[in-house]
Enzyme design. Sequence first.
Site, short mmCIF file in Angstrom:
data_model
loop_
_atom_site.label_atom_id
_atom_site.label_comp_id
_atom_site.label_asym_id
_atom_site.label_seq_id
_atom_site.Cartn_x
_atom_site.Cartn_y
_atom_site.Cartn_z
N ASP A 22 0.85 -1.20 0.00
CA ASP A 22 0.00 0.00 0.00
C ASP A 22 0.89 1.24 0.00
OD1 ASP A 22 -2.07 1.55 2.59
OD2 ASP A 22 -1.94 1.95 0.43
N ASP A 26 -4.39 3.74 2.50
CA ASP A 26 -5.81 3.38 2.66
C ASP A 26 -5.96 1.94 3.14
OD1 ASP A 26 -6.69 2.68 -0.85
OD2 ASP A 26 -5.14 1.89 0.47
N ASP A 30 -1.72 -1.44 -3.82
CA ASP A 30 -2.06 -0.72 -5.06
C ASP A 30 -0.95 -0.89 -6.11
OD1 ASP A 30 -1.71 1.80 -2.69
OD2 ASP A 30 -0.08 1.23 -4.06
N ASP A 99 -4.82 -11.12 -15.07
CA ASP A 99 -5.78 -12.18 -14.75
C ASP A 99 -7.03 -11.95 -15.61
OD1 ASP A 99 -6.09 -13.81 -11.60
OD2 ASP A 99 -7.29 -14.19 -13.40
N GLU A 275 -6.69 -21.71 -15.75
CA GLU A 275 -7.05 -22.38 -14.49
C GLU A 275 -8.04 -23.48 -14.82
OE1 GLU A 275 -9.58 -20.36 -11.74
OE2 GLU A 275 -8.64 -21.25 -10.00
N ASP A 348 -6.07 -18.73 -3.52
CA ASP A 348 -7.24 -19.53 -3.13
C ASP A 348 -6.87 -20.66 -2.18
OD1 ASP A 348 -8.61 -19.53 -6.49
OD2 ASP A 348 -8.92 -18.13 -4.83
O1 TEU Z 1 -11.11 -19.84 -8.56
C1 TEU Z 1 -12.02 -20.84 -8.95
C2 TEU Z 1 -12.11 -21.83 -7.91
O2 TEU Z 1 -12.34 -22.97 -8.19
C3 TEU Z 1 -11.83 -21.45 -6.51
O3 TEU Z 1 -12.69 -20.38 -6.18
C4 TEU Z 1 -12.15 -22.66 -5.66
O4 TEU Z 1 -13.21 -23.36 -6.25
C5 TEU Z 1 -12.67 -22.22 -4.37
O5 TEU Z 1 -11.68 -21.37 -3.85
C6 TEU Z 1 -12.87 -23.46 -3.53
O6 TEU Z 1 -11.97 -23.46 -2.50
C7 TEU Z 1 -11.08 -18.70 -9.41
C8 TEU Z 1 -10.30 -17.62 -8.67
O7 TEU Z 1 -8.96 -18.07 -8.46
C9 TEU Z 1 -11.01 -17.36 -7.36
O8 TEU Z 1 -10.27 -16.44 -6.56
C10 TEU Z 1 -12.39 -16.79 -7.68
O9 TEU Z 1 -13.10 -16.65 -6.47
C11 TEU Z 1 -13.17 -17.72 -8.62
O10 TEU Z 1 -12.40 -18.24 -9.69
C12 TEU Z 1 -14.32 -16.96 -9.26
O11 TEU Z 1 -13.78 -16.02 -10.15
CA CA Z 2 -3.51 1.74 -1.30
#
Ligand code: TEU
Ligand code: CA
Length: 584
Positions: A22, A26, A30, A99, A275, A348
Amino acid sequence: ATPNPWWSNAVVYQIYPRSFQDTNGDGFGDLKGITSRLDYLADLGVDVLWLSPVYKSPQDDNGYDISDYQDIDPLFGTLEDMDELLAEAHKRGLKIVMDLVVNHTSDEHAWFEASKDKNDPHADWYWWRPAKPGHEPGTPGAEPNEWGGTFGGSAWEYSPERGEYYLHTFSKKQPDLNWENPAVRRAVYDMMNWWMDRGVDGFRMDVITLISKHVDANGELPGVAGSLSDDLPVGEEGYSSPWPFSMDGPRLDEFLAEMRREVFEGREGFLTVGEAQGVTPERNEHITDPDNGELDMLFLFDHIGIDQPAGKWDMTELELHKLKRSMVQQQKSVAQRGWSSLFFNNHDQPRSVSRWGDDSNEEMRVASAKALAMLLHLHRGTPYIYQGEELGMTNAHFASLDQYRDLESLNAFDQRVNKAKIQDAASMMCALAKASRDNSRTPMQWDASEYAGFTMPDAAVEPWISVNPNHAEINAAAEFDDPDSVYGFYKKLIAMRHNDSVVAAGSFHLLDEEDAYVYSFTRTLDATTLLVVINVSSRMSCIPSQTAAALDKVSAEDIVLTGTNAEAIIRQIQSGTLMPWSAF
Ligand code: TEU
Ligand code: CA
């Protein structure tokens, strides 16, 4: 197949911008913060930076719900900040991969707003289905559809404006785009070209293997015509997963090949990684075979799911033979053609040093972080480092529910504890501590100051999520100049991949497949053989037979990289045992 494209010996570093640095106080990371840390990333030696989304977004799913693909959310800065980051990164030989989230948009995207009018050209850009208000879609008189969204509740949300339901595989603020519609695909490709022309070096493609749904001849989704519960297992919350209908659908190869032609043909030096939850290693070979012109590589998840056989919230202990089996399958499937990504961590997943290593004390945390890093980076494929992994950062170990921020965590607690009542609060708090995505989203630990240098010590506001108290010991400032730190070890691994072609190009062969603690394998290229031996456990282990035979030919001079010193390793070999988390 093009021999050895540039990314076959590259290393990618994933930045979660919201938690990286940051610069305006805030409490949110960023773009200027990323630019201010490029020298650190260049020193680490990585080649590519993958940024999680920074586009305009209501931030329902931390930016994976995009309301304008061609503008930067003010939370992160401006398009000019993005241009500056691109220029400064390219000056240092760093590529930037964005992404791409196009399985769905935000419900606040202009396309979705327009789609609520049945006469608008965007009417067919999403998955709308008729139903009586208050009932999920389904043919009149038949059972309602029971699909559940990934973040809880039904996968169908009623729109009073349109008088119909729309499908959302994820949150209700993330409506799925209808990729059967060529106008949707055209708009996505135009946006991608706009970013590539601006200087972006490629994309990580969010749940890209969900874009082709299994629809029947007249475009009907399976199960909408009746109750889904007898087709698919109904989750304990009373919903069934919509994923099987949308995973790796019949037109996926067609769409990916079309995207490759429309966006990447004629361009060079780019990277595309998709993914791909639920996609098999065999399908990985097809999709990443350069002759099929689809994607350069995928993120597969079979190795990630080995400790979640009964679902995310029932995480079990690591069983090494399962990790061996899925990693070897991924290696074998692309031995002839195609390519592998290599990852254990991302935004994730909980952090692997806590999940599969041992973060119970400093010595074991450092040793296990190095061991897991060596295991991953010396396989064949392109390694991905998630921010903080190179420091040995750990899970958050949050003590209370109000420290959690992720809608997946909060919705799961509410649904499982309060609604479906399938577990009590204490056991769900334990499940969240082990498996929640918040674990990997605590602020990057730059130094030992109050907010770990993530934001200013005198900042007017707290960071958006708690800083891990262990930043006092685990931080970049403490590790940067120490060759024996986790950071120093990652630097050596990355340098080895850049300098020693057996790491990028050597063939892979596993030893002692059934051993429950020792993971050892060879990589062979021409006359060079690299032997990797790792004790993946907190206990002393005996050296299994195939590994012992291979070690017979090893002398101290042969040992090029260890988590400890070569003499200690030689002593262990002579004693026929390996110390906890010993790696070389
Ligand atoms: O992740 C897809 C996804 O399968 C994960 O969200 C997983 O299923 C979930 O975390 C179960 O633990 C992608 C992105 O990496 C994730 O951050 C997003 O929330 C999701 O797609 C939707 O865009
Ligand atoms: Ca910031």
